[in-house]
Write a protein that holds these residues in place. Structure first.
Motif, mmCIF file in Angstrom:
data_model
loop_
_atom_site.group_PDB
_atom_site.id
_atom_site.type_symbol
_atom_site.label_atom_id
_atom_site.label_comp_id
_atom_site.label_asym_id
_atom_site.label_seq_id
_atom_site.Cartn_x
_atom_site.Cartn_y
_atom_site.Cartn_z
ATOM 1 N N TYR A 19 0.831 -1.201 0.000
ATOM 2 C CA TYR A 19 0.000 0.000 0.000
ATOM 3 C C TYR A 19 0.874 1.264 0.000
ATOM 4 C CZ TYR A 19 -3.548 3.373 1.435
ATOM 5 O OH TYR A 19 -4.381 4.468 1.495
ATOM 6 N N ALA A 20 1.894 1.274 0.852
ATOM 7 C CA ALA A 20 2.763 2.451 0.944
ATOM 8 C C ALA A 20 3.534 2.654 -0.364
ATOM 9 C CB ALA A 20 3.724 2.314 2.116
ATOM 10 N N LEU A 21 3.968 1.579 -0.967
ATOM 11 C CA LEU A 21 4.681 1.694 -2.253
ATOM 12 C C LEU A 21 3.756 2.219 -3.339
ATOM 13 C CD1 LEU A 21 6.801 -1.573 -2.121
ATOM 14 C CD2 LEU A 21 7.728 0.768 -2.338
ATOM 15 N N ARG A 23 1.154 4.057 -2.914
ATOM 16 C CA ARG A 23 0.938 5.473 -2.637
ATOM 17 C C ARG A 23 2.160 6.307 -3.030
ATOM 18 N NH1 ARG A 23 -3.670 7.738 0.275
ATOM 19 N NH2 ARG A 23 -2.065 8.972 1.289
ATOM 20 N N GLY A 24 3.314 5.689 -3.013
ATOM 21 C CA GLY A 24 4.537 6.377 -3.421
ATOM 22 C C GLY A 24 4.717 6.385 -4.938
ATOM 23 N N GLY A 25 3.716 5.897 -5.651
ATOM 24 C CA GLY A 25 3.749 5.968 -7.102
ATOM 25 C C GLY A 25 4.329 4.747 -7.783
ATOM 26 N N HIS A 26 4.571 3.694 -7.029
ATOM 27 C CA HIS A 26 5.166 2.503 -7.637
ATOM 28 C C HIS A 26 4.134 1.602 -8.290
ATOM 29 C CE1 HIS A 26 9.507 1.773 -6.269
ATOM 30 N NE2 HIS A 26 9.289 3.076 -6.309
ATOM 31 N N LYS A 27 4.600 0.954 -9.350
ATOM 32 C CA LYS A 27 3.827 -0.136 -9.946
ATOM 33 C C LYS A 27 4.158 -1.381 -9.122
ATOM 34 C CE LYS A 27 3.286 -2.452 -14.384
ATOM 35 N NZ LYS A 27 3.987 -2.689 -15.661
ATOM 36 N N VAL A 28 3.152 -1.868 -8.399
ATOM 37 C CA VAL A 28 3.405 -2.879 -7.363
ATOM 38 C C VAL A 28 2.738 -4.205 -7.703
ATOM 39 C CG1 VAL A 28 3.060 -3.453 -4.919
ATOM 40 C CG2 VAL A 28 3.561 -1.098 -5.577
ATOM 41 N N LEU A 29 3.452 -5.271 -7.435
ATOM 42 C CA LEU A 29 2.853 -6.610 -7.485
ATOM 43 C C LEU A 29 2.991 -7.228 -6.103
ATOM 44 C CD1 LEU A 29 1.772 -9.213 -8.898
ATOM 45 C CD2 LEU A 29 4.164 -9.767 -9.421
ATOM 46 N N LEU A 30 1.882 -7.718 -5.558
ATOM 47 C CA LEU A 30 1.942 -8.433 -4.285
ATOM 48 C C LEU A 30 1.702 -9.917 -4.563
ATOM 49 C CD1 LEU A 30 0.588 -7.420 -0.859
ATOM 50 C CD2 LEU A 30 0.054 -9.668 -1.721
ATOM 51 N N LEU A 31 2.664 -10.731 -4.182
ATOM 52 C CA LEU A 31 2.556 -12.176 -4.363
ATOM 53 C C LEU A 31 2.517 -12.835 -2.985
ATOM 54 C CD1 LEU A 31 5.352 -12.683 -7.052
ATOM 55 C CD2 LEU A 31 2.876 -12.816 -7.450
ATOM 56 N N ALA A 32 1.587 -13.746 -2.788
ATOM 57 C CA ALA A 32 1.554 -14.413 -1.486
ATOM 58 C C ALA A 32 1.042 -15.833 -1.628
ATOM 59 C CB ALA A 32 0.674 -13.643 -0.506
ATOM 60 N N ALA A 97 -11.419 2.935 3.133
ATOM 61 C CA ALA A 97 -12.037 1.668 2.748
ATOM 62 C C ALA A 97 -13.391 1.460 3.419
ATOM 63 C CB ALA A 97 -11.091 0.516 3.103
ATOM 64 N N GLY A 98 -13.798 2.391 4.295
ATOM 65 C CA GLY A 98 -15.108 2.273 4.943
ATOM 66 C C GLY A 98 -15.086 1.411 6.187
ATOM 67 N N TYR A 99 -13.886 1.175 6.734
ATOM 68 C CA TYR A 99 -13.768 0.398 7.968
ATOM 69 C C TYR A 99 -12.915 1.204 8.944
ATOM 70 C CZ TYR A 99 -12.762 -3.582 11.052
ATOM 71 O OH TYR A 99 -12.646 -4.420 12.124
ATOM 72 N N PRO A 100 -13.494 2.285 9.477
ATOM 73 C CA PRO A 100 -12.692 3.251 10.223
ATOM 74 C C PRO A 100 -12.138 2.725 11.551
ATOM 75 C CG PRO A 100 -15.025 3.818 10.306
ATOM 76 C CD PRO A 100 -14.903 2.675 9.359
ATOM 77 N N LEU A 264 -8.198 -1.461 -1.654
ATOM 78 C CA LEU A 264 -7.452 -0.225 -1.931
ATOM 79 C C LEU A 264 -6.328 -0.472 -2.929
ATOM 80 C CD1 LEU A 264 -7.200 1.196 1.703
ATOM 81 C CD2 LEU A 264 -8.735 1.985 -0.118
ATOM 82 N N LEU A 265 -5.649 -1.590 -2.766
ATOM 83 C CA LEU A 265 -4.529 -1.901 -3.668
ATOM 84 C C LEU A 265 -5.035 -2.060 -5.096
ATOM 85 C CD1 LEU A 265 -2.505 -4.382 -1.428
ATOM 86 C CD2 LEU A 265 -1.695 -2.176 -2.306
ATOM 87 N N ARG A 266 -6.109 -2.818 -5.247
ATOM 88 C CA ARG A 266 -6.635 -3.057 -6.598
ATOM 89 C C ARG A 266 -7.131 -1.754 -7.213
ATOM 90 N NH1 ARG A 266 -8.305 -8.576 -4.851
ATOM 91 N NH2 ARG A 266 -6.695 -9.853 -5.832
ATOM 92 N N GLN A 267 -7.858 -0.984 -6.375
ATOM 93 C CA GLN A 267 -8.373 0.297 -6.883
ATOM 94 C C GLN A 267 -7.233 1.218 -7.287
ATOM 95 O OE1 GLN A 267 -10.850 1.740 -3.726
ATOM 96 N NE2 GLN A 267 -12.654 0.580 -4.401
ATOM 97 N N GLY A 268 -6.130 1.137 -6.561
ATOM 98 C CA GLY A 268 -5.008 2.037 -6.825
ATOM 99 C C GLY A 268 -4.086 1.527 -7.933
ATOM 100 N N GLY A 269 -4.409 0.397 -8.516
ATOM 101 C CA GLY A 269 -3.631 -0.067 -9.661
ATOM 102 C C GLY A 269 -2.563 -1.095 -9.332
ATOM 103 N N ALA A 270 -2.469 -1.494 -8.077
ATOM 104 C CA ALA A 270 -1.505 -2.556 -7.761
ATOM 105 C C ALA A 270 -2.108 -3.907 -8.136
ATOM 106 C CB ALA A 270 -1.175 -2.527 -6.271
#
Lengths: 420, 519
Positions: A19-21, A23-32, A97-100, A264-270
């Motif tokens: 998420y932080a990456l 937000r820092g403008g990176h093109k991110v892939l999360l693998l798990a 994300a609606g979960y404050p 959030l990640l998907r919406q932000g393009g990660a």
């Protein structure tokens, strides 16, 4: 397939790093390989709950003392502001994300556990806030006879003893609509809470049993995806404040956090690929070139400029221990710190003791690059965060999310700064 | 002080004592059994669960082998529901002396043990995890037996026939009048009260502790304590009992019992049957030997390790013993009236779980002789209370029971499939001590090692008003500490992951460490 950054692992650290990456403008892939500790956790955010044998009231101050006293602790290697900034970023993300969430790294809340202990927590979802025990007052704990992971009588009895100025009692009901199911699974019940008819029937049964001014503690099952609405609706129907108490895994509040980050990640393009275990890595000199995941009938290779390793410690598969007592970091065979020497005691005889084996992990510099025994970075473009870090017993200290968030945030910052 | 007058007093609530109290009750003796802890908490409840065919002893200890085979047949008849008819294999691996097979077969035939050679292909088809390099395999009627269940069945049947079972009653004094033992003084370890039991005859059935009890009567009995450790593996790596085809040694047997399989054992002489360590070399040795039977054994998940002490009687004629493996596994009746001139007192010790019933029969025959009464033994033919149908236990039994009523009751323990109704019944029957409950319903003994079920058990006890909150908290903390003893030496791989998950649950989520303490 090339990315700016690849994050391996989808626990608290991996999700926050991605998420932080992003937000820092990176093109991110999360693998798990799978979801991480979110699904097994309380769903609150710990920073530091106990240190030096004492309960911590003011976490940031205690972290400063801990950092001065324990040079090997992950917090000691992280700038203090990383914790504060990570918490701010997290609060913003969950609100979006609606979960404050609410709370602060300056001051711990005191929330009830499912056995009735009063447990310090720094940040908590809105669904748990009315459970704060510090002001005292009157609480009633609600359990369901057909849900076996929550015992309201015991919780109330212990809370009554644990907290002065608190009146605690319990109520048990059969979950309406499930009279023929004695063994309700947590997810099933959490989904039921999302239904209006369920809340309506429940409130009709419960309301007559409540006295004015009592806050009502529920098992943490108030909906998987719509907790804020479920909470508001229940409070309106009951005319009382309502709060959640974390139960045994699976953790519904933890699942909400994972889902929120994913959204959030998907919406932000990660790109988020859970269920894709990294099985091979390619390293040239001091640089990681690519990682490969197991996919249908072949390996898929992914390249990136930087990599974040957040695969977890001994609880996950980040660290592997074998029957000879050897421990190894699973993907890069990174140098490990705090490994007990042969013949040295690995665990203490007392269960609640401080066990040397628990502090095994990777040492890093303040940019979270893994270090060898001489203190030199072993891989220039790799960052390590979360439970892989050496030197903490987070379940004991109540520091898990804090270490994960702060280290992930700091790793992302250092990556973004270098790129810029 | 309470006082009880009875015909017979039996000291020791392991398999020997339980067998004796049932035999005595069925013969019409008024009998009291005194056990310092719970039933089957000494050696009996701490063994791997093998119902011997006797195959293991045919070469080295043929007397014991023959006794085992005789009793194997009888126990299948009278206690079928305690037994899983797994069958057993003796396999010759590449590490074993090929010359042993001929001796083994000859020994089996001589001891009356059914033995059948299987082809290697046959053995591997039935047990595909065995080392494919094995050279020969022999089938014998080994089986798995639940020692706790068997002991309780004996005790329950004895109670039905008028016996009195006093658990948590430690024998602190034998009442000796001149050359006669007249009973004992017991200490109720739960209440601190003393109880005097006046008996015509006292039978010392305290196994590895027999020397300590005999000493209370001023008699010298030498029973060596041979420690053996066992490791329970998470899965049934084999479905049959598997022995190495060689003279009995360490780590050469794998017993599938209930949901796990157990590898055993070591044999180390210890000075005190109550105080001994489980050593790292013993664990590593078990794993190395396991690897020879089942390749990949080390990578399989180990659940817990424990040890027990065998009672090995050393006759005064035998000199110093260097290796406890060389002491016979047969049982010994010490007829103190005859040998020491002390009347009213017998010691029955040594032996195997498998031969407990025969030991009881022999002991009671001697008692009858001394009391000049003729009462026939019926334990070889009269089935235990729940074994009337002579149906063996099978692995799917609890699941089948559960499937009859999937939604009607809660599963408190998923690993061992214990329902809420079963838990509540166990609390009623056995009280709230979680360790007693564990032995009754196997609570907390599955793969999760109590991670989920212990919280529920504690909550249920409290909710049912069987304990108050301070007692529930203390029980939870105590359980975590006790479990830690058994799992801590085995923390690697998946079991370490499980332990860490449990840390996160009990410390991370529940914060058990900071529950209110009793003031």
């Amino acid at each position: 397939m090339t990315y700016d950054s690849i994050v391996i692992g989808a626990g608290y650290a991996g999700l926050m790093a991605a998420y932080a990456l992003m937000r820092g403008g990176h093109k991110v892939l999360l693998l798990a390989k799978g979801y991480g500790r979110t699904h097994l956790a309380s769903g609150g955010v710990d920073v530091l709950g106990y240190w030096n044998g004492e309960r911590v009231g003011r976490p940031m101050e205690a972290v400063a003392r801990l950092s001065a006293a324990e040079a090997g602790h992950p917090y000691a290697r992280l700038p203090a502001e990383s914790l504060r900034s990570a918490a701010t970023l997290f609060l913003g993300a969950m609100a979006e994300a609606g979960y404050p969430f609410a709370g602060s790294v300056n001051e711990n809340l005191l929330l009830p556990t499912a056995v009735g202990a009063a447990r310090p927590v720094a940040l908590a979802p809105q669904t748990m806030l009315a459970g704060d025990l510090r002001p005292g007052g009157a609480v009633v704990i609600l359990g369901f006879n057909n849900f076996k992971d929550f015992y309201p009588d015991l919780i109330a009895a212990n809370l009554q003893t644990a907290v002065t100025h608190l009146k605690a009692r319990s109520v048990s009901l059969v979950a309406p609509g499930f009279e023929n199911d004695a063994d309700l699974a947590p997810l099933k019940l959490a989904r039921a809470f999302e239904q209006t008819w369920f809340r309506k029937q429940l409130a009709e049964q419960l309301k007559p049993k409540l006295k004015g001014g009592e806050r009502v503690g529920f098992p943490a099952l108030l909906g998987v995806d719509a907790a804020a609405e479920v909470l508001a609706d229940l409070q309106a129907r009951l005319g009382s404040a309502v709060f959640e108490i974390p139960t045994l895994p699976p953790s519904i509040p933890g699942i909400r956090i994972a889902h929120a980050f994913e959204k959030l990640l998907r919406q932000g393009g990660a790109r988020v690929q859970i269920g894709h275990p990294v099985v091979e890595v390619k390293v040239t000199g001091k640089r990681v070139e690519s990682v490969a995941v197991k996919s249908a009938a072949r390996l898929l290779h992914y390249r990136a400029g930087t990599f974040v390793l957040a695969t977890g410690g001994l609880a996950a598969h980040g660290l592997e221990a074998d029957s000879h007592g050897a421990v190894r970091e699973a993907l890069f065979a990174l140098p490990l710190a705090n490994v007990p020497a042969a013949g040295q005691r690995r665990f203490e005889p007392a269960y609640f003791g401080a066990h040397p084996f628990n502090k095994i992990g990777v040492h890093t510099d303040s940019d979270l690059r893994p270090l060898d025994a001489a203190g030199r970075p072993v891989l220039e473009n790799l960052r390590v965060c979360g439970a892989l870090l050496a030197g903490a017993e987070p379940w004991k200290e109540k520091s898990g999310e804090g270490i994960s968030f702060a280290s992930a945030y700091q790793a992302a910052q250092s990556i973004v700064k270098r790129a810029a | 002080m309470n006082s009880i007058t009875t015909d017979l007093l039996v000291i020791g609530g392991g398999s020997t004592g339980a067998g004796i109290v049932r035999d005595a009750a069925l013969r019409g003796f008024k009998t009291v059994l005194a056990e310092r802890g719970d039933l089957a908490t000494g050696t009996t409840g701490r063994y791997h669960g093998l119902l011997h065919s006797g195959g293991r002893y045919v070469v080295k200890d043929p007397v014991s082998a023959k006794e085992c085979m005789e009793e194997n047949i009888i126990l299948r008849r009278i206690a079928a529901d305690c037994i899983e008819d797994t069958g057993g294999l003796f396999v010759e691996t590449e590490h074993d002396d090929p010359g042993y097979a001929a001796e083994f077969v000859a020994g089996c035939l001589k001891a009356g043990i059914t033995v059948e050679e299987w082809t290697v292909a046959q053995a591997l088809k039935r047990e595909p995890r065995l080392d494919p390099k094995l050279r020969r395999a022999f089938w014998v009627p080994d089986a798995a037996i639940d020692s706790w269940k068997t002991v309780w069945a004996n005790a329950r049947d004895a109670e039905r026939h008028g016996a009195k079972i006093l658990t948590y009653h430690k024998t602190i004094k034998l009442i000796r009048e001149g050359d006669a033992v007249k009973g004992a003084v017991l200490l109720n370890t739960r209440t601190g009260e003393e109880v005097t039991v006046l008996a015509d005859f006292t039978i010392n059935a305290s196994g590895a502790w027999a020397g300590q009890i005999a000493a209370l009567a001023g008699l010298k009995v030498t029973v060596l304590a041979g420690k053996g450790i066992m490791i329970a593996m998470n899965h049934r790596l084999t479905q049959m009992v598997v022995n190495r085809l060689k003279r009995p040694a360490d780590g050469d047997i794998l017993v599938p019992i209930r949901t796990v399989c157990v590898i055993g054992t070591t044999d180390v002489r210890v000075a005190d049957p109550d105080e001994w360590p489980i050593e790292e070399w013993e664990i590593q040795h078990m794993l190395d030997e396991g690897e020879k039977l089942v390749p990949g054994f080390r990578a399989a998940r180990a659940l817990r390790v424990w040890g027990g002490v065998r009672p090995l009687y050393q006759p005064p004629t035998l000199g110093a013993v260097s290796d406890t493996r060389d002491v016979s596994r047969t049982y010994t009746l010490l007829d103190h009236p005859q040998t020491d001139g002390v009347s009213g007192f017998l010691t029955m010790t040594g032996g195997k779980f498998t031969t407990y019933r025969q030991m009881a029969e022999v002991a009671l025959n001697a008692v009858c002789r001394h009391l000049n009464t003729e009462r026939a033994c019926t334990t070889a033919t009269q089935p235990m209370p729940d074994s009337g149908e002579q149906k063996y236990y099978w692995l799917g039994a609890r699941l089948a029971q559960r499937e009859k009523d999937l939604h009607g009751d809660q599963l408190i323990c998923e690993c061992e499939m214990i329902t809420r109704a079963r838990m509540l019944a166990a609390f009623q029957q056995r009280g709230t001590d979680l360790d007693d409950i564990r032995r009754t319903v196997r609570l907390g003994m599955g793969p999760c090692q109590g991670g989920f079920c212990i919280y529920r058990a504690i909550g249920l006890q409290h909710q049912s008003r069987l304990s108050n909150a301070p007692a529930a908290n203390a029980a939870l903390v105590h359980f975590l500490q006790e479990r830690w003893k058994g799992v801590q030496p085995l923390l690697w791989g998946d079991q370490l992951r499980q332990a860490r998950l449990d840390d996160w649950i009990f410390q991370g989520i529940l914060d058990v460490e900071h529950l209110p303490k009793e003031s």
